[in-house]
Design a protein around this motif. Structure first.
Motif, PDB file in Angstrom:
ATOM      1  N   TYR A 168       0.852  -1.190   0.000  1.00  0.00           N
ATOM      2  CA  TYR A 168       0.000   0.000   0.000  1.00  0.00           C
ATOM      3  C   TYR A 168       0.890   1.243   0.000  1.00  0.00           C
ATOM      4  CZ  TYR A 168       0.760   0.248   5.115  1.00  0.00           C
ATOM      5  OH  TYR A 168       1.310   0.325   6.347  1.00  0.00           O
ATOM      6  N   VAL A 169       0.278   2.377  -0.287  1.00  0.00           N
ATOM      7  CA  VAL A 169       0.987   3.651  -0.347  1.00  0.00           C
ATOM      8  C   VAL A 169       0.245   4.649   0.531  1.00  0.00           C
ATOM      9  CG1 VAL A 169       1.901   5.466  -1.838  1.00  0.00           C
ATOM     10  CG2 VAL A 169       1.613   3.136  -2.747  1.00  0.00           C
ATOM     11  N   GLU A 170       0.986   5.365   1.358  1.00  0.00           N
ATOM     12  CA  GLU A 170       0.394   6.384   2.229  1.00  0.00           C
ATOM     13  C   GLU A 170       0.919   7.754   1.832  1.00  0.00           C
ATOM     14  OE1 GLU A 170       0.116   7.689   6.963  1.00  0.00           O
ATOM     15  OE2 GLU A 170       1.217   5.875   6.372  1.00  0.00           O
ATOM     16  N   LYS A 173       1.236  14.777   2.569  1.00  0.00           N
ATOM     17  CA  LYS A 173       1.413  16.083   1.949  1.00  0.00           C
ATOM     18  C   LYS A 173       2.283  15.953   0.707  1.00  0.00           C
ATOM     19  CE  LYS A 173       0.510  18.668   6.178  1.00  0.00           C
ATOM     20  NZ  LYS A 173       0.972  19.652   7.160  1.00  0.00           N
ATOM     21  N   ASP A 174       3.540  16.422   0.753  1.00  0.00           N
ATOM     22  CA  ASP A 174       4.401  16.390  -0.436  1.00  0.00           C
ATOM     23  C   ASP A 174       5.235  15.124  -0.534  1.00  0.00           C
ATOM     24  OD1 ASP A 174       3.505  18.920  -1.135  1.00  0.00           O
ATOM     25  OD2 ASP A 174       5.036  19.908   0.056  1.00  0.00           O
ATOM     26  N   TYR A 175       4.969  14.142   0.304  1.00  0.00           N
ATOM     27  CA  TYR A 175       5.765  12.924   0.342  1.00  0.00           C
ATOM     28  C   TYR A 175       4.846  11.713   0.364  1.00  0.00           C
ATOM     29  CZ  TYR A 175       9.342  16.240   1.693  1.00  0.00           C
ATOM     30  OH  TYR A 175      10.187  17.317   1.712  1.00  0.00           O
ATOM     31  N   VAL A 176       5.414  10.577   0.019  1.00  0.00           N
ATOM     32  CA  VAL A 176       4.677   9.328   0.133  1.00  0.00           C
ATOM     33  C   VAL A 176       5.540   8.292   0.840  1.00  0.00           C
ATOM     34  CG1 VAL A 176       3.198   9.641  -1.886  1.00  0.00           C
ATOM     35  CG2 VAL A 176       5.435   8.550  -2.161  1.00  0.00           C
ATOM     36  N   LYS A 177       4.859   7.359   1.487  1.00  0.00           N
ATOM     37  CA  LYS A 177       5.505   6.177   2.047  1.00  0.00           C
ATOM     38  C   LYS A 177       4.975   4.978   1.268  1.00  0.00           C
ATOM     39  CE  LYS A 177       4.305   6.842   6.399  1.00  0.00           C
ATOM     40  NZ  LYS A 177       4.267   6.706   7.884  1.00  0.00           N
ATOM     41  N   ILE A 178       5.880   4.249   0.636  1.00  0.00           N
ATOM     42  CA  ILE A 178       5.497   3.094  -0.168  1.00  0.00           C
ATOM     43  C   ILE A 178       5.905   1.839   0.589  1.00  0.00           C
ATOM     44  CG2 ILE A 178       5.740   1.930  -2.391  1.00  0.00           C
ATOM     45  CD1 ILE A 178       6.512   4.640  -3.595  1.00  0.00           C
ATOM     46  N   PHE A 179       4.922   1.082   1.024  1.00  0.00           N
ATOM     47  CA  PHE A 179       5.163  -0.136   1.794  1.00  0.00           C
ATOM     48  C   PHE A 179       5.197  -1.316   0.830  1.00  0.00           C
ATOM     49  CE2 PHE A 179       3.490   2.914   4.701  1.00  0.00           C
ATOM     50  CZ  PHE A 179       4.067   2.644   5.931  1.00  0.00           C
ATOM     51  N   THR A 180       6.254  -2.107   0.921  1.00  0.00           N
ATOM     52  CA  THR A 180       6.440  -3.220  -0.001  1.00  0.00           C
ATOM     53  C   THR A 180       6.862  -4.477   0.748  1.00  0.00           C
ATOM     54  OG1 THR A 180       8.810  -2.904  -0.407  1.00  0.00           O
ATOM     55  CG2 THR A 180       7.297  -1.546  -1.703  1.00  0.00           C
ATOM     56  N   THR A 181       6.942  -5.553   0.003  1.00  0.00           N
ATOM     57  CA  THR A 181       7.447  -6.802   0.571  1.00  0.00           C
ATOM     58  C   THR A 181       8.970  -6.848   0.546  1.00  0.00           C
ATOM     59  OG1 THR A 181       7.240  -7.865  -1.604  1.00  0.00           O
ATOM     60  CG2 THR A 181       5.374  -8.077  -0.091  1.00  0.00           C
ATOM     61  N   GLN A 182       9.607  -5.837  -0.030  1.00  0.00           N
ATOM     62  CA  GLN A 182      11.075  -5.811  -0.124  1.00  0.00           C
ATOM     63  C   GLN A 182      11.741  -5.636   1.229  1.00  0.00           C
ATOM     64  OE1 GLN A 182      13.184  -3.403  -2.980  1.00  0.00           O
ATOM     65  NE2 GLN A 182      11.405  -3.294  -4.340  1.00  0.00           N
ATOM     66  N   GLN A 183      11.153  -4.784   2.079  1.00  0.00           N
ATOM     67  CA  GLN A 183      11.791  -4.440   3.346  1.00  0.00           C
ATOM     68  C   GLN A 183      10.722  -4.068   4.361  1.00  0.00           C
ATOM     69  OE1 GLN A 183      14.262  -1.186   1.861  1.00  0.00           O
ATOM     70  NE2 GLN A 183      12.783   0.300   2.634  1.00  0.00           N
ATOM     71  N   SER A 184      11.103  -4.072   5.649  1.00  0.00           N
ATOM     72  CA  SER A 184      10.128  -3.812   6.702  1.00  0.00           C
ATOM     73  C   SER A 184       9.737  -2.338   6.783  1.00  0.00           C
ATOM     74  CB  SER A 184      10.681  -4.272   8.058  1.00  0.00           C
ATOM     75  OG  SER A 184      11.915  -3.621   8.341  1.00  0.00           O
ATOM     76  N   LEU A 191       7.076  12.699  -3.632  1.00  0.00           N
ATOM     77  CA  LEU A 191       6.066  12.542  -4.669  1.00  0.00           C
ATOM     78  C   LEU A 191       4.699  12.814  -4.059  1.00  0.00           C
ATOM     79  CD1 LEU A 191       7.208   9.172  -6.292  1.00  0.00           C
ATOM     80  CD2 LEU A 191       7.065  11.342  -7.506  1.00  0.00           C
ATOM     81  N   SER A 192       3.745  13.181  -4.879  1.00  0.00           N
ATOM     82  CA  SER A 192       2.371  13.266  -4.408  1.00  0.00           C
ATOM     83  C   SER A 192       1.711  11.897  -4.564  1.00  0.00           C
ATOM     84  CB  SER A 192       1.589  14.305  -5.214  1.00  0.00           C
ATOM     85  OG  SER A 192       1.437  13.880  -6.556  1.00  0.00           O
ATOM     86  N   LEU A 193       0.645  11.671  -3.808  1.00  0.00           N
ATOM     87  CA  LEU A 193      -0.064  10.408  -3.927  1.00  0.00           C
ATOM     88  C   LEU A 193      -0.656  10.264  -5.332  1.00  0.00           C
ATOM     89  CD1 LEU A 193      -0.682   8.009  -2.056  1.00  0.00           C
ATOM     90  CD2 LEU A 193      -2.909   9.045  -1.607  1.00  0.00           C
TER      91      LEU A 193
END
Length: 250
Positions: A168-170, A173-184, A191-193
């Motif tokens: 999922y992606v959170e 504001k001007d940033y995103v957190k991209i959660f993946t199976t690559q790392q914890s 980037l914007s959403l």
């Protein structure tokens, strides 16, 4: 390394003592002050550099949520509370994390490490060019329709992320957190959403909230106002529910 300058607000003296003790254990944190009322902290927030605010929610006169909404440019915020029902509202206010009391130190450390990562991303500059900001989203080439991945700029490097690895992606504001199976830990990128959404294949991903995009095949369960990817709870906005429900059941 510069430390994150912190303040803590809580109407319980014992809770403030515990927070102060935990902050003192972390090398990259510096405690600027503790306050038993949000109003007592206003002067410090206005006149001193504060990077991170630990904010209790349930307080007399002015709750933590009400206080946070009064700030024009709040610092990064970690909410601390004994009440779980405020988690979704915390997402609406783009807080860094949400800690339930009593707070185990390992959970506290995880939250402040997230704050440090976000701080470093916001203050990142291209190596050797301190006056130049890291590349913005417009500097990156769009993803072609036949690819199985996209690239982001994070921590001074280009990282390839495969669509199949995204959980999922959170948006923050001007940033995103991209959660993946690559790392914890998530990947942080300037980037914007909306920009991330345009790079993801629409058949596999769905916007479920103004701050969240999820991989449809990674969802384990959902209700009217929330869904789960494993143990991670993600809010579902009322404006997004109908489309999400149809697509998820398709």
């Amino acid at each position: 390394m510069n430390k994150l300058r912190c303040i803590a607000i809580d109407d319980e003296p014992f809770a403030l003592e515990i927070l102060a003790d935990d902050i003192a254990k972390v090398p990259f944190l510096e405690l600027v002050g503790t306050f038993s009322s949000p109003l007592d902290a206003v002067s410090t927030l206005q006149n001193e550099a504060v990077d991170l605010l630990f904010l209790d929610i349930q307080m007399p006169t002015l709750t933590g949520m009400q206080f946070l909404r009064t700030l024009d440019r709040p610092p990064m915020v970690i909410l601390t509370t004994a009440f779980e029902q405020y988690a979704l509202e915390g997402y609406e206010l783009s807080v860094v994390d949400y800690l339930l009391k009593p707070i185990p130190f390992d959970r506290f450390l995880k939250a402040v490490t997230k704050a440090l990562s976000l701080y470093q991303l916001r203050h990142a500059a291209v190596p050797g060019h301190p006056e130049v900001a890291a590349p913005a989203e417009t500097a990156e080439a769009p993803t072609g329709p036949t690819t199985d991945h996209f690239f982001i700029f994070t921590e001074y490097r280009e990282v390839k992320i495969y669509f199949s690895e995204v959980l999922y992606v959170e948006g923050l504001k001007d940033y995103v957190k991209i959660f993946t199976t690559q790392q914890s830990l998530p990947f942080l990128s300037r980037l914007s959403l909306k920009a991330v959404e345009s790079r993801l294949p629409a058949r596999d991903f769905c916007r479920v909230h103004r701050s969240f995009i999820v991989a449809l095949n990674k969802i384990t369960s959902f209700q009217r106002t929330r869904l789960f990817i494993g143990k991670q709870e993600i809010p579902v906005g009322s404006n997004y529910y109908d489309e999400f429900s149809l697509r998820y059941r398709a």
